[in-house]
Write a protein that holds these residues in place. Structure first.
Motif, PDB file in Angstrom:
ATOM      1  N   PHE A   1       0.830  -1.202   0.000  1.00 39.58           N
ATOM      2  CA  PHE A   1       0.000   0.000   0.000  1.00 39.58           C
ATOM      3  C   PHE A   1       0.872   1.263   0.000  1.00 39.58           C
ATOM      4  N   PRO A   2       0.700   2.165  -0.981  1.00 42.78           N
ATOM      5  CA  PRO A   2       1.362   3.467  -0.916  1.00 42.78           C
ATOM      6  C   PRO A   2       0.863   4.261   0.291  1.00 42.78           C
ATOM      7  N   LEU A   3       1.680   5.236   0.716  1.00 41.68           N
ATOM      8  CA  LEU A   3       1.360   5.969   1.934  1.00 41.68           C
ATOM      9  C   LEU A   3       0.000   6.654   1.876  1.00 41.68           C
ATOM     10  N   HIS A   4      -0.366   7.205   0.709  1.00 38.50           N
ATOM     11  CA  HIS A   4      -1.591   8.007   0.661  1.00 38.50           C
ATOM     12  C   HIS A   4      -2.858   7.153   0.743  1.00 38.50           C
ATOM     13  N   ILE A   5      -2.755   5.826   0.529  1.00 37.34           N
ATOM     14  CA  ILE A   5      -3.940   4.973   0.667  1.00 37.34           C
ATOM     15  C   ILE A   5      -3.785   3.953   1.795  1.00 37.34           C
ATOM     16  N   LYS A   6      -2.659   4.033   2.517  1.00 43.83           N
ATOM     17  CA  LYS A   6      -2.392   3.012   3.539  1.00 43.83           C
ATOM     18  C   LYS A   6      -3.427   3.046   4.656  1.00 43.83           C
ATOM     19  N   GLY A   7      -3.891   4.233   5.042  1.00 43.05           N
ATOM     20  CA  GLY A   7      -4.880   4.315   6.114  1.00 43.05           C
ATOM     21  C   GLY A   7      -6.194   3.658   5.741  1.00 43.05           C
ATOM     22  N   MET A   8      -6.770   4.076   4.614  1.00 44.87           N
ATOM     23  CA  MET A   8      -8.032   3.514   4.161  1.00 44.87           C
ATOM     24  C   MET A   8      -7.876   2.044   3.783  1.00 44.87           C
ATOM     25  N   GLY A   9      -6.809   1.731   3.047  1.00 49.66           N
ATOM     26  CA  GLY A   9      -6.575   0.348   2.636  1.00 49.66           C
ATOM     27  C   GLY A   9      -6.333  -0.568   3.814  1.00 49.66           C
ATOM     28  N   GLY A  10      -5.541  -0.096   4.775  1.00 50.54           N
ATOM     29  CA  GLY A  10      -5.259  -0.901   5.964  1.00 50.54           C
ATOM     30  C   GLY A  10      -6.514  -1.189   6.764  1.00 50.54           C
ATOM     31  N   SER A  11      -7.411  -0.212   6.840  1.00 50.79           N
ATOM     32  CA  SER A  11      -8.678  -0.434   7.547  1.00 50.79           C
ATOM     33  C   SER A  11      -9.495  -1.525   6.862  1.00 50.79           C
ATOM     34  N   LEU A  12      -9.580  -1.479   5.529  1.00 47.60           N
ATOM     35  CA  LEU A  12     -10.339  -2.493   4.792  1.00 47.60           C
ATOM     36  C   LEU A  12      -9.741  -3.882   4.983  1.00 47.60           C
ATOM     37  N   VAL A  13      -8.417  -3.959   4.969  1.00 48.47           N
ATOM     38  CA  VAL A  13      -7.744  -5.247   5.150  1.00 48.47           C
ATOM     39  C   VAL A  13      -7.983  -5.791   6.559  1.00 48.47           C
ATOM     40  N   THR A  14      -7.875  -4.929   7.553  1.00 49.22           N
ATOM     41  CA  THR A  14      -8.055  -5.371   8.938  1.00 49.22           C
ATOM     42  C   THR A  14      -9.505  -5.763   9.201  1.00 49.22           C
ATOM     43  N   ILE A  15     -10.456  -5.043   8.601  1.00 43.05           N
ATOM     44  CA  ILE A  15     -11.867  -5.433   8.704  1.00 43.05           C
ATOM     45  C   ILE A  15     -12.073  -6.808   8.085  1.00 43.05           C
ATOM     46  N   THR A  16     -11.443  -7.047   6.936  1.00 45.68           N
ATOM     47  CA  THR A  16     -11.533  -8.358   6.288  1.00 45.68           C
ATOM     48  C   THR A  16     -11.017  -9.452   7.207  1.00 45.68           C
ATOM     49  N   ASN A  17      -9.897  -9.187   7.861  1.00 42.69           N
ATOM     50  CA  ASN A  17      -9.302 -10.180   8.755  1.00 42.69           C
ATOM     51  C   ASN A  17     -10.239 -10.551   9.901  1.00 42.69           C
ATOM     52  N   TRP A  18     -10.754  -9.535  10.587  1.00 45.49           N
ATOM     53  CA  TRP A  18     -11.586  -9.808  11.756  1.00 45.49           C
ATOM     54  C   TRP A  18     -12.967 -10.325  11.370  1.00 45.49           C
ATOM     55  N   SER A  19     -13.480  -9.888  10.231  1.00 44.46           N
ATOM     56  CA  SER A  19     -14.764 -10.417   9.758  1.00 44.46           C
ATOM     57  C   SER A  19     -14.625 -11.890   9.374  1.00 44.46           C
ATOM     58  N   GLY A  20     -13.517 -12.212   8.706  1.00 45.72           N
ATOM     59  CA  GLY A  20     -13.255 -13.612   8.371  1.00 45.72           C
ATOM     60  C   GLY A  20     -13.088 -14.472   9.605  1.00 45.72           C
ATOM     61  N   SER A  21     -12.410 -13.926  10.605  1.00 46.89           N
ATOM     62  CA  SER A  21     -12.233 -14.640  11.872  1.00 46.89           C
ATOM     63  C   SER A  21     -13.584 -14.941  12.513  1.00 46.89           C
ATOM     64  N   TRP A  22     -14.458 -13.928  12.532  1.00 49.30           N
ATOM     65  CA  TRP A  22     -15.792 -14.124  13.104  1.00 49.30           C
ATOM     66  C   TRP A  22     -16.587 -15.146  12.291  1.00 49.30           C
ATOM     67  N   LEU A  23     -16.523 -15.061  10.960  1.00 48.51           N
ATOM     68  CA  LEU A  23     -17.302 -15.960  10.100  1.00 48.51           C
ATOM     69  C   LEU A  23     -16.923 -17.419  10.320  1.00 48.51           C
ATOM     70  N   VAL A  24     -15.614 -17.699  10.337  1.00 45.36           N
ATOM     71  CA  VAL A  24     -15.166 -19.084  10.541  1.00 45.36           C
ATOM     72  C   VAL A  24     -15.540 -19.563  11.940  1.00 45.36           C
ATOM     73  N   SER A  25     -15.373 -18.706  12.943  1.00 44.08           N
ATOM     74  CA  SER A  25     -15.720 -19.082  14.323  1.00 44.08           C
ATOM     75  C   SER A  25     -17.217 -19.374  14.447  1.00 44.08           C
ATOM     76  N   TYR A  26     -18.032 -18.553  13.803  1.00 38.91           N
ATOM     77  CA  TYR A  26     -19.476 -18.680  13.931  1.00 38.91           C
ATOM     78  C   TYR A  26     -20.002 -19.910  13.199  1.00 38.91           C
ATOM     79  N   THR A  27     -19.451 -20.188  12.026  1.00 37.63           N
ATOM     80  CA  THR A  27     -20.006 -21.267  11.193  1.00 37.63           C
ATOM     81  C   THR A  27     -19.412 -22.634  11.480  1.00 37.63           C
ATOM     82  N   PHE A  28     -18.321 -22.695  12.232  1.00 39.28           N
ATOM     83  CA  PHE A  28     -17.607 -23.964  12.365  1.00 39.28           C
ATOM     84  C   PHE A  28     -18.490 -25.078  12.945  1.00 39.28           C
ATOM     85  N   ASN A  29     -19.173 -24.794  14.046  1.00 36.61           N
ATOM     86  CA  ASN A  29     -19.999 -25.846  14.675  1.00 36.61           C
ATOM     87  C   ASN A  29     -21.152 -26.285  13.767  1.00 36.61           C
TER      88      ASN A  29
END
Length: 476
Positions: free
Chosen positions: A401-429
Motif C-alpha cells: 500500500f502506498p502511503l496516501h492509501i495506507k490508512g483507508m486500505g489498511g482499515s479495509l484489510v483489517t476489517i476483512t481479517n476480523w470479519s473472516g475470523s468471526w465468520l469461521v468461528s461462527y459457522t464452524f460448529n
C-alpha cells in the motif's frame, strides 16, 4: 536489446575501472546496516510488545472459561457473548485504525491502543457480573484491532530493506508467543491474575514509545520535514549518510501530492485496485482456510488420539512458536511468494489429512490409526500456517500500500481479517454438524484457491524498497 551477459560484463568492467569507489560503496552499506541495527531493533521490540498483547488477549478466554463461569455464575450463552464480543471490538478498531494512524501517527495509534487495552484488562479484573466483563473484553478487542494494523505498518516503514521481512514477521511470532503464554499461565493462576498479566505488555508499549522514533515516512507525509530527517538519521545511525534514502522518499511523496483525496470509492480505482486486491485477498484466505476451526477443535482431536489435552496444547504452542521463528528468519532470503505458496500447500495437506481421519472414523475403517492421522494433520496444518500464511498477509499489506492509501486500505484489510475470523468461528460448529470430513474438505478447497491466487496475484517484494514496490504496483 542488450543481452544479460553483455550487461553483466559491463557491470564487471565498471567495477574494475572504479575499484576504490565500489569498495567504498560496500563499506558505506555495511556501516549503514550496523548503525541502523540498535535503534531499529529497539523500535521493533517496543512495537511487537503490542503483538504480544494481541496474543495474550486472543488466548485469554480458553484457559479461563470454567473459572469465570463458576465465579460469576454465567451460562454458556453469557460466556459465548464474552468470547465473541472481542471480534466486535476488533472490527470497530479495524474501521478506525487507518484514520487514527494517519492523524496521530503510528506511535500515537499504538499508544491509544495500549491505553484502551489496559482499561479493558482492568475492567475484566474488577468484573463482578457479565456487563463489566463484556465491556472489558470489548475494549481489549478494540485495542488489538488497532494493534493488528499499526504494528506491521510501523515496522515496515522504519526498517531497512534487508531487514524488513524478518522484523515484520516478528509481529506474528510475538502473537503466537503471547497466545502460548496465556494458555500456560492460565493453567497456574486465577483468571483475575491472568487479566493483570495482560497489562504488562501494554505498559511496555505505552512507555517504550517515548524512547523510539516515529515513522519517518509518516512524519514527512504530515509535513514535518525536519522531524523526518531527525527520525531517519536516528534509525540509520549517526554516521550514516541518509541523503539518497531521504531524497527517494521525498521524491515519492512529492509524486503523490497531486493525487486526489482517497475515499472508500477511490480505493477501487484502477490505480489502487491492484494492491487492494492482493492485500484483501490474502487476508481473506488467511482466515477462510479454517485456522479458527482447527484451533477450536485441536483439543478434541488430541483427546480422540489418546493425548493429554494439556500436553497437546503445549506441543501445539511450541510448534507454532518454533515454526513462526523459522519463517521470520528466512523470509528475507527465501522470499515472500515461496513461503506463502509452501504454506498454502501445507494447509491443503493438513486439511486433507484431518478430513481423511473423520471420513475413516465415520465408516469405522482402520480405527487404530485414525486418531494419529488426525493429530498429524493438525500439526502439519499449524506448522504450515505458521511458516507463511500467519505472518505473510500482514507483511505484504504493510509493503504494497502506498502511503496516501495506507490508512483507508489498511482499515479495509483489517476489517476483512476480523470479519473472516468471526465468520469461521461462527459457522464452524454448524459445518461440523453438517459433515465433519466435509468441513475440512471445504477448507482444503479454499487452500487450493489460495495457491492459485498467490501464484497469479502476489508479487515478490523481497529486496525492494517500499517506493520501488509501489512503483511496480502502478506499472503492472
Amino acid at each position: 536489446m542488450p543481452r544479460y551477459e553483455d550487461s553483466e560484463k559491463g557491470d564487471e568492467k565498471k567495477k574494475m575501472k572504479e575499484p576504490f569507489l565500489w569498495k567504498e560503496d560496500k563499506k558505506e552499506h555495511k556501516e549503514e546496516e550496523d548503525g541502523a541495527l540498535f535503534t531499529v531493533l529497539l523500535s521493533t521490540a517496543v512495537a511487537v510488545c503490542g503483538s504480544f498483547a494481541f496474543g495474550t488477549c486472543i488466548g485469554y478466554s480458553a484457559p479461563t472459561q470454567d473459572a469465570i463461569m463458576m465465579d460469576l455464575q454465567l451460562s454458556y450463552a453469557q460466556y459465548s457473548v464474552f468470547g465473541s464480543i472481542l471480534n466486535i471490538g476488533a472490527i470497530l478498531g479495524a474501521i478506525t485504525c487507518g484514520n487514527i494512524a494517519d492523524f496521530l501517527g503510528r506511535k500515537g495509534a499504538m499508544r491509544i491502543s495500549a491505553f484502551v487495552c489496559i482499561l479493558g484488562w482492568i475492567a475484566i479484573y474488577m468484573a463482578v457480573e457479565s456487563v463489566m466483563l463484556d465491556f472489558g473484553r470489548f475494549l481489549s478487542g478494540y485495542g488489538i484491532g488497532v494493534f493488528s494494523y499499526v504494528v506491521p505498518v510501523y515496522i515496515g516503514e522504519i526498517t531497512p530493506t534487508s531487514l524488513r521481512g524478518g522484523l515484520a514477521s516478528a509481529n506474528q511470532l510475538l502473537i503466537v508467543i503471547g497466545l502460548g503464554s496465556s494458555y500456560i499461565l492460565g493453567a497456574f493462576i486465577s483468571w483475575r491474575m491472568l487479566a493483570l498479566t495482560g497489562i504488562i505488555p501494554c505498559m511496555f508499549v505505552f512507555l517504550g514509545l517515548f524512547f523510539v522514533p516515529e515513522s519517518p515516512r509518516w512524519l514527512l507525509m504530515a509535513g514535518r520535514s525536519e522531524d523526518f530527517l531527525v527520525a531517519l538519521q536516528h534509525l540509520r545511525g549517526p554516521d550514516t549518510d541518509i541523503t539518497r534514502e531521504a531524497e527517494n522518499i521525498k521524491d515519492y511523496l512529492e509524486s503523490l501530492k497531486g493525487l486526489p483525496k482517497v475515499t472508500f470509492i477511490k480505493m477501487f480505482d484502477k490505480a489502487n485496485i491492484h494492491p487492494l486486491t492482493i492485500s484483501v485477498g490474502l487476508m481473506a484466505f488467511q482466515q477462510l482456510v479454517g485456522i479458527n476451526g482447527i484451533v477450536f477443535y485441536a483439543n478434541y482431536i488430541f483427546k480422540s488420539a489418546g493425548f493429554d489435552p494439556s500436553k497437546g496444547t503445549i506441543i501445539y504452542a511450541i510448534l507454532q512458536i518454533v515454526i513462526t521463528a523459522v519463517g521470520a528468519s528466512i523470509v528475507d532470503k527465501a522470499g515472500r511468494r515461496p513461503l506463502l505458496l509452501t504454506s498454502a500447500a501445507g494447509l491443503l495437506m493438513g486439511n486433507l489429512l484431518i478430513a481423511s481421519s473423520f471420513f475413516l472414523k465415520a465408516r469405522e475403517i482402520s480405527p487404530d490409526i485414525v486418531p494419529y492421522i488426525a493429530v498429524i494433520g493438525v500439526l502439519v496444518y499449524i506448522g504450515s500456517f505458521s511458516v507463511g500464511m500467519g505472518a505473510g498477509p500482514w507483511l505484504i499489506m504493510s509493503e504494497v500500500f502506498p502511503l496516501h492509501i495506507k490508512g483507508m486500505g489498511g482499515s479495509l484489510v483489517t476489517i476483512t481479517n476480523w470479519s473472516g475470523s468471526w465468520l469461521v468461528s461462527y459457522t464452524f460448529n454448524f459445518l461440523m454438524l453438517w459433515s465433519s470430513y466435509g468441513t475440512f474438505l471445504l477448507y482444503a478447497s479454499v487452500c487450493a484457491l489460495a495457491i492459485v491466487f498467490i501464484y497469479n496475484m502476489v508479487p515478490e517484494t523481497k529486496g525492494k524498497t517500499l517506493e520501488e514496490i509501489h512503483a511496480s504496483m502502478n506499472s503492472s
